[in-house]
Design an enzyme around this catalytic site. Structure first.
Site, PDB file in Angstrom:
ATOM      1  CG  HIS A   7     -21.642 -19.514   5.502  1.00  0.00           C
ATOM      2  ND1 HIS A   7     -21.864 -20.782   5.974  1.00  0.00           N
ATOM      3  CD2 HIS A   7     -20.448 -19.143   6.039  1.00  0.00           C
ATOM      4  CE1 HIS A   7     -20.871 -21.155   6.765  1.00  0.00           C
ATOM      5  NE2 HIS A   7     -19.990 -20.184   6.822  1.00  0.00           N
ATOM      6  CG  HIS A  79     -14.888 -19.120   6.091  1.00  0.00           C
ATOM      7  ND1 HIS A  79     -14.825 -18.447   7.283  1.00  0.00           N
ATOM      8  CD2 HIS A  79     -16.090 -19.758   6.104  1.00  0.00           C
ATOM      9  CE1 HIS A  79     -15.920 -18.672   7.988  1.00  0.00           C
ATOM     10  NE2 HIS A  79     -16.720 -19.464   7.303  1.00  0.00           N
ATOM     11  CD  GLU A 128     -17.603 -23.295   7.917  1.00  0.00           C
ATOM     12  OE1 GLU A 128     -17.877 -22.179   7.433  1.00  0.00           O
ATOM     13  OE2 GLU A 128     -17.968 -23.655   9.048  1.00  0.00           O
TER      14      GLU A 128
END
Ligand code: CO
Length: 132
Positions: A7, A79, A128
């Site tokens: 994502h 992010h 991430e």
């Protein structure tokens, strides 16, 4: 090492307005808002055929994204999240490569182990890693 883009997270100053942009203007499938108190965010998941966008809005006094919103009052990309097969091995590789791992491996918004990497080591972008 990294696999799919899981994502892209975008912090928004107004979750309803951000959701409307993705649902109505862009015609995407969006979830209902979900409070995730342990991460200090309310999130709306935007489902795309090949990945997701996560709209994030601060939840509570100590939200980790409150500062970001202060610095970026219109919101912005917060992010990107890449999938890895083995989060422990990924963490070790990052340390071996001299990259800064932020904090410890935690359970992320998708109930899977995640870790965050310092933007200064990754082209100015908070990264991430999520164990897929
Ligand atoms: Co994320």
């Amino acid at each position: 090492m990294i696999g799919n883009l899981n994502h892209v997270a975008i912090v928004v100053p107004n979750l309803d307005a951000g959701t409307a942009v993705y649902r109505d203007t862009l015609g995407a499938k969006v979830s209902a808002p979900m409070d995730i108190p342990e991460h200090g965010v309310t999130t709306v998941f935007v489902e795309l055929p090949n990945t997701k966008i996560e709209l994030l809005h601060p939840l509570g006094e100590k939200s980790p994204i409150a500062k970001f919103l202060e610095n970026n009052p219109n919101g912005g990309v917060h992010h990107v999240c890449y999938e890895v097969k083995d989060i422990q091995a990924a963490a070790k590789k990052m340390v071996d490569e001299g990259a800064r791992v932020l904090g410890d491996i935690k359970i992320g918004a998708h109930k899977k182990p995640v870790l965050f990497l310092h933007p200064k080591d990754f082209c100015g972008t908070l990264v991430e890693l999520e164990q897929a």
